[in-house]
Design a protein around this motif. Structure first.
Motif, mmCIF file in Angstrom:
data_model
loop_
_atom_site.group_PDB
_atom_site.id
_atom_site.type_symbol
_atom_site.label_atom_id
_atom_site.label_comp_id
_atom_site.label_asym_id
_atom_site.label_seq_id
_atom_site.Cartn_x
_atom_site.Cartn_y
_atom_site.Cartn_z
ATOM 1 N N ARG A 71 29.788 64.819 -4.038
ATOM 2 C CA ARG A 71 28.450 64.468 -4.524
ATOM 3 C C ARG A 71 28.207 64.813 -5.992
ATOM 4 O O ARG A 71 27.194 64.413 -6.551
ATOM 5 C CB ARG A 71 27.388 65.154 -3.649
ATOM 6 N N GLY A 72 29.126 65.558 -6.606
ATOM 7 C CA GLY A 72 28.953 65.911 -8.003
ATOM 8 C C GLY A 72 28.041 67.111 -8.188
ATOM 9 O O GLY A 72 27.388 67.580 -7.254
ATOM 10 N N HIS A 73 28.023 67.621 -9.413
ATOM 11 C CA HIS A 73 27.191 68.786 -9.714
ATOM 12 C C HIS A 73 25.719 68.463 -9.487
ATOM 13 O O HIS A 73 25.205 67.446 -9.951
ATOM 14 C CB HIS A 73 27.408 69.214 -11.164
ATOM 15 N N TYR A 99 25.870 62.359 -8.251
ATOM 16 C CA TYR A 99 26.494 61.063 -7.977
ATOM 17 C C TYR A 99 25.496 60.131 -7.301
ATOM 18 O O TYR A 99 24.834 60.507 -6.329
ATOM 19 C CB TYR A 99 27.676 61.222 -7.019
ATOM 20 N N THR A 100 25.439 58.914 -7.770
ATOM 21 C CA THR A 100 24.697 57.887 -7.048
ATOM 22 C C THR A 100 25.568 57.371 -5.910
ATOM 23 O O THR A 100 26.773 57.662 -5.846
ATOM 24 C CB THR A 100 24.347 56.714 -7.975
ATOM 25 N N ARG A 101 24.971 56.590 -5.021
ATOM 26 C CA ARG A 101 25.749 55.991 -3.930
ATOM 27 C C ARG A 101 26.878 55.134 -4.506
ATOM 28 O O ARG A 101 28.005 55.148 -3.996
ATOM 29 C CB ARG A 101 24.815 55.137 -3.056
ATOM 30 N N LYS A 124 32.794 54.555 -5.979
ATOM 31 C CA LYS A 124 33.817 54.408 -7.011
ATOM 32 C C LYS A 124 34.860 55.520 -6.912
ATOM 33 O O LYS A 124 36.057 55.285 -7.123
ATOM 34 C CB LYS A 124 33.190 54.399 -8.402
ATOM 35 N N VAL A 125 34.413 56.742 -6.617
ATOM 36 C CA VAL A 125 35.360 57.841 -6.455
ATOM 37 C C VAL A 125 36.259 57.591 -5.247
ATOM 38 O O VAL A 125 37.485 57.776 -5.316
ATOM 39 C CB VAL A 125 34.621 59.188 -6.311
#
Length: 373
Positions: A200-202, A206-208, A213-214
């Protein structure tokens, strides 16, 4: 650099693309310092701290339930008598037992504990065919395997075993404690939830679309690895460039610190890439994780069963200036009856790795003395 990009810890100014990745170098290939860092650590024996004169350290090996040999250092008070309290220690994520976890173990042993600092599977001196691959499941198991080892020692009271973890191994320690009632108490320092961070990132930025993309990047990388028969290295916390594309790097930290480095990169560099904390077996000091490491963290949510910790207790210690403070705060909210939080004024995330003037060892000792009674 924007703070959230900084958490990707992009090496240098140009992040490599997946297509530019190369196979893993031989294990332990980087032995000396890269430009911009000097020395071989604080001690001649490869440790980043001095062994207390009243503590004995012994290299040990034990196996987890997957059959992987885990390497550890057992710290015992020289004046030990009878059955003692014991702690299993590991972390940070990408560090080795000669760094922060060993420093903590040394201090606890000085205070009368039997303390086992270990390298998680696939890292440092521990076993595992593929080097530097992270697994939240197996790392969680490593804590229980460490408890197995400690409980078999003649000098240890197996009813008084706890866990102390640092940074990224803290989430695995809490997960292990919730599932293994032999762990009577658990404490963390600068706690990171690596599953949440990678997926989800810091601060969950992160957007959906970015999360997808990850996932797509990791999936493509698996094809590349399968075709080449090798395991590429890449960012375990995948950053994005200004165009919104994934921009992984094949190093956790740059070889030299750029003049315009962001504050978060600076504090990690100051530990892992300088004499203060450098170690040639540390992933963070020398290179990066296998590029597909985040995939398992997308699939393994940590601390789902944190409510099962009760009636046992956890103590989370975090710096007031740490970018990771919110992880500890959120876990404390999840289980307020079982989890206490100590916030250290003036401390950042990395300060709690080795700054003994800031690490509240008296509070940690008091916590374990009470809960491992």
């Amino acid at each position: 650099m924007e703070r959230r990009k900084a958490l990707g810890l992009i090496a240098g100014t140009g992040a490599a693309t997946a297509a530019a990745f190369t196979a893993l170098p031989a294990f332990g290939e980087e032995r000396g310092r890269a430009g911009g860092a000097t020395g071989e650590g604080k001690t001649k024996d490869g440790y980043t701290f001095a062994l207390d004169k009243n503590v004995k350290r012994t290299s040990v090996r034990f196996k987890n339930r997957y059959g992987i040999e885990v390497a550890g250092d057992l710290y015992v008070p020289k004046n030990a008598r009878g059955k003692l309290r014991a702690l299993a220690l590991s972390g940070p994520f990408g560090a080795v037992k000669e760094q922060s976890s060993g420093l903590y173990a040394n201090e606890f042993a000085r205070r009368g504990y039997v303390a086992l600092a270990f390298d998680p599977s696939f890292t440092g001196e521990s076993g595992g065919t593929v080097r530097d691959v992270g697994s939240p499941d197996i790392y969680t198991e490593d804590f229980s395997a460490a408890v197995d080892f400690l409980g078999l020692q003649r000098i240890v009271d197996r009813e008084r075993i706890g866990v102390q973890a640092i940074c990224g191994l803290s989430g695995m320690a809490l997960t292990a404690a919730a599932a293994d009632s032999r762990i009577k108490a658990v404490a963390t320092a600068s706690m990171y939830d690596m599953s949440r961070s990678m997926s989800r990132g810091h601060e969950d930025f992160y957007t959906r679309e970015q999360r997808q993309k990850v996932i797509d990047y990791l999936s493509r990388q698996r094809w590349t690895d399968a075709e080449k028969g090798t395991f590429a290295r890449g960012s375990h916390e995948v950053p994005f460039d200004d165009n919104g594309n994934v921009a992984p790097s094949n190093r956790v930290l740059p070889k030299t610190l750029p003049a315009d480095a962001d504050p978060i990169t600076k504090i990690f560099f100051d530990y892992y890439r300088t004499e203060r904390g450098y170690h040639p077996r540390s992933i963070n000091s020398t290179t990066a994780w296998t590029a597909t490491t985040p995939m398992s963290f997308f699939g393994f949510r940590q601390m789902t069963n944190i409510d099962m910790l009760a009636p046992r207790k956890a103590l989370l210690v975090a710096g007031a200036e740490a970018h990771s403070l919110y992880y500890s705060q959120d876990v404390q909210k999840l289980a307020p009856d079982s989890v206490d939080l100590v916030v250290v004024p003036g401390a950042d995330h990395v300060d709690l790795y080795d700054r003994k003037d800031l690490i509240p060892f008296d509070k940690l000792d008091e916590f374990f003395t009470k809960n491992l009674a």
